[in-house]
Design a protein around this motif. Structure first.
Motif, PDB file in Angstrom:
ATOM      1  N   ALA A   1      -7.182  -1.165  -1.073  1.00 36.31           N
ATOM      2  CA  ALA A   1      -5.825   0.127  -0.818  1.00 36.31           C
ATOM      3  C   ALA A   1      -5.310   0.216  -0.962  1.00 36.31           C
TER       4      ALA A   1
ATOM      5  N   GLU B   1      -8.497   1.528   7.358  1.00 36.10           N
ATOM      6  CA  GLU B   1     -10.455   1.740   6.658  1.00 36.10           C
ATOM      7  C   GLU B   1     -10.550   1.223   6.130  1.00 36.10           C
ATOM      8  N   VAL B   2     -10.058  -0.123   5.530  1.00 34.79           N
ATOM      9  CA  VAL B   2     -10.269  -0.902   4.729  1.00 34.79           C
ATOM     10  C   VAL B   2     -10.889  -2.748   5.105  1.00 34.79           C
TER      11      VAL B   2
ATOM     12  N   VAL C   1      -5.782   4.995  -1.834  1.00 36.98           N
ATOM     13  CA  VAL C   1      -4.265   5.506  -0.570  1.00 36.98           C
ATOM     14  C   VAL C   1      -4.172   6.685  -1.481  1.00 36.98           C
TER      15      VAL C   1
ATOM     16  N   ALA D   1      -5.112   3.534   6.089  1.00 39.15           N
ATOM     17  CA  ALA D   1      -5.816   2.977   4.271  1.00 39.15           C
ATOM     18  C   ALA D   1      -6.099   1.680   4.932  1.00 39.15           C
ATOM     19  N   LEU D   2      -5.104   0.561   5.606  1.00 42.94           N
ATOM     20  CA  LEU D   2      -5.630  -0.787   5.298  1.00 42.94           C
ATOM     21  C   LEU D   2      -7.125  -0.629   6.330  1.00 42.94           C
TER      22      LEU D   2
ATOM     23  N   VAL E   1       0.534  -0.731  -0.016  1.00 49.52           N
ATOM     24  CA  VAL E   1      -0.224   0.304  -0.042  1.00 49.52           C
ATOM     25  C   VAL E   1       0.382   1.158   0.045  1.00 49.52           C
TER      26      VAL E   1
ATOM     27  N   ARG F   1      -8.981  -6.274  -0.703  1.00 44.28           N
ATOM     28  CA  ARG F   1      -9.163  -4.860   0.030  1.00 44.28           C
ATOM     29  C   ARG F   1      -7.540  -4.289  -0.071  1.00 44.28           C
TER      30      ARG F   1
ATOM     31  N   LYS G   1     -15.263   5.896  -1.692  1.00 45.66           N
ATOM     32  CA  LYS G   1     -14.303   7.153  -2.070  1.00 45.66           C
ATOM     33  C   LYS G   1     -15.111   8.323  -2.870  1.00 45.66           C
TER      34      LYS G   1
END
Lengths: 189, 241
Positions: B155, B130-131, B159, B127-128, B106, B151, B189
């Protein structure tokens, strides 16, 4: 599905009177199947006649609750145990429309397919929006009803894709208008 | 505000009699906060359109503008920077690097872009999260399930400050619940201001979009948007017709 089994399923939870049944029915189908109170009472009186429910004494507010009987429970259990037959459902107007479009002069089947697909896609978008707003844990029953509508709409789109591919593959010759006897005479005249 | 402008784009592969016209004059505008799904049979030009929108391919004729930049006028280096900073890609083959951990995968586009390693990792971890993949940062792709790998790929695509997100069959072979989770992420998003294009053959997935365009033989043949009176759909069981 009949209103009859819907009401029996609700009474399985415990005795209820007419207005309660109507509210509970509409709640469990997410308002997709509005029921008028007349239908509820007509169905209840048939169920009572068939001894599937019995009327209890009126409460203080003058409401008469109904209770499911042993025979009613058996009927309900049999209904849940029996798969829904596809042949009991009304004929599919869309399938018939497409079949006729293939053999009707002057009709472009691909346009019929595309128009339907765009319309069904819009329906699917709205169901998806509806679904996105559902609290999945708190309202699982409603979620599953919406999912059912979603999957049906999706199946229709897949079938329409299949129709389009078949039209490309087999490219049926255009159907020409055959003049009727009267029109032939007009042409000769 | 439009983030993606595809203007009368043609794409011909090969020449002469064997030339294949993948796109024959497609015009498409996608605004900030808008998700557009592209549907159509195999060979209709869906993936070609996505590759052109992402600057991975150049049109034979016509123009592609991303966030105000005409891609054809970009130097190779400028185009690479635009792809890294502004465009997120989610493809069916996830392209996760097997030798890098989830967090490193990521963080990679950020690091390539000059963001310091520590800061890039911090952004990657968030970001991870968030998923819904908290704590899996140190794991390698082959230690993750298919859904988790997908996922991670999402991410990575989302990102940083991505203005345009391009997804080609992003749910791949995922089961319906995991596939839906991927679409929810894409949707959120876009709702937070990105523009999105989703290529799919699954109507149920396309239905997450604000607009669905149908491609056939390299041309847009129809567009479906939301109905004006959605509640009307619910007055009859099965709805619609």
């Amino acid at each position: 599905m009949s209103v009859k089994h819907g009401l029996l399923a609700l009474l399985q939870r415990g005795p209820m009177y007419g207005y309660q049944l109507r509210a509970a029915f509409e709640e469990s189908t997410g308002g997709t199947w509005p029921l008028n109170i007349g239908q509820v009472y007509t169905t209840l009186s048939r169920l009572e006649r068939d001894e599937l429910v019995r009327a209890l004494p009126e409460n203080e507010a003058g409401q008469r609750p109904y209770q499911i009987t042993k025979a009613g429970r058996a009927d309900l259990a049999a209904w849940f145990a029996t798969p829904v037959s596809r042949s009991d459902r009304p004929r599919d107007e869309l399938a018939i429309k497409l079949a006729l479009a293939l053999t009707t002069p002057g009709i472009d089947v691909r346009t019929v397919v595309q128009n339907q697909r765009a319309a069904t896609m819009r329906t699917l978008q709205e169901y998806t929006r509806l679904k996105a707003g559902i609290d999945r844990a708190a309202d699982l029953a409603w979620l599953l009803v919406v999912d059912s509508m979603l999957f049906q709409a999706e199946a229709e789109i897949r079938w329409l894709d299949h129709c389009e591919a078949s039209l490309v593959r087999y490219a049926p010759p255009p159907v020409t208008i055959v003049a009727t006897a009267d029109e032939s005479e007009e042409v000769r005249a | 505000m439009s983030v993606l402008d595809v203007r009368d784009v043609h794409r011909v592969h090969g020449r002469g009699e064997t030339a294949v016209h993948a796109l024959r004059g497609v015009t498409l505008t996608v605004s900030s906060g808008e998700l557009v799904a592209v549907m159509g049979p195999s060979g209709s030009g869906k993936s070609t359109l996505l590759n052109l929108a992402g600057g991975l391919d150049r049109p034979t004729q016509g123009e592609v503008v991303v966030d105000g930049t005409v891609l054809a006028r970009c130097s190779r280096r400028a185009l690479a920077a635009l792809r890294r900073r502004r465009i997120g890609y989610v493809f069916q083959d996830l392209n996760l690097l097997a030798s890098l951990t989830a967090a490193e995968n990521v963080a990679l586009p950020l690091e390539l872009d000059g963001v310091g390693v520590r800061r890039a990792r911090r952004i990657a971890e968030s970001a991870l999260s968030e998923v819904d993949l908290d704590g899996i940062g140190p794991r390698f792709p082959d230690e993750l399930s298919g859904g988790q790998q997908q996922r991670v790929a999402i991410a990575r695509a989302l990102v940083g400050d991505r203005r345009l997100v391009l997804a080609d069959e992003p749910t791949g072979a995922l089961d319906s619940h995991t596939g839906e989770a991927v679409l929810r992420l894409l949707r959120s998003k876009v709702d937070s201001g990105a523009a999105g294009v989703l290529v799919t053959h699954e109507a149920r997935h396309a239905a997450w979009a604000d607009r669905v365009v149908f491609l056939r033989d390299g041309l847009i043949v129809d567009t479906a948007g939301p109905v004006d009176q959605p509640e009307e759909l619910l007055t009859t069981p099965g709805g619609g017709r």
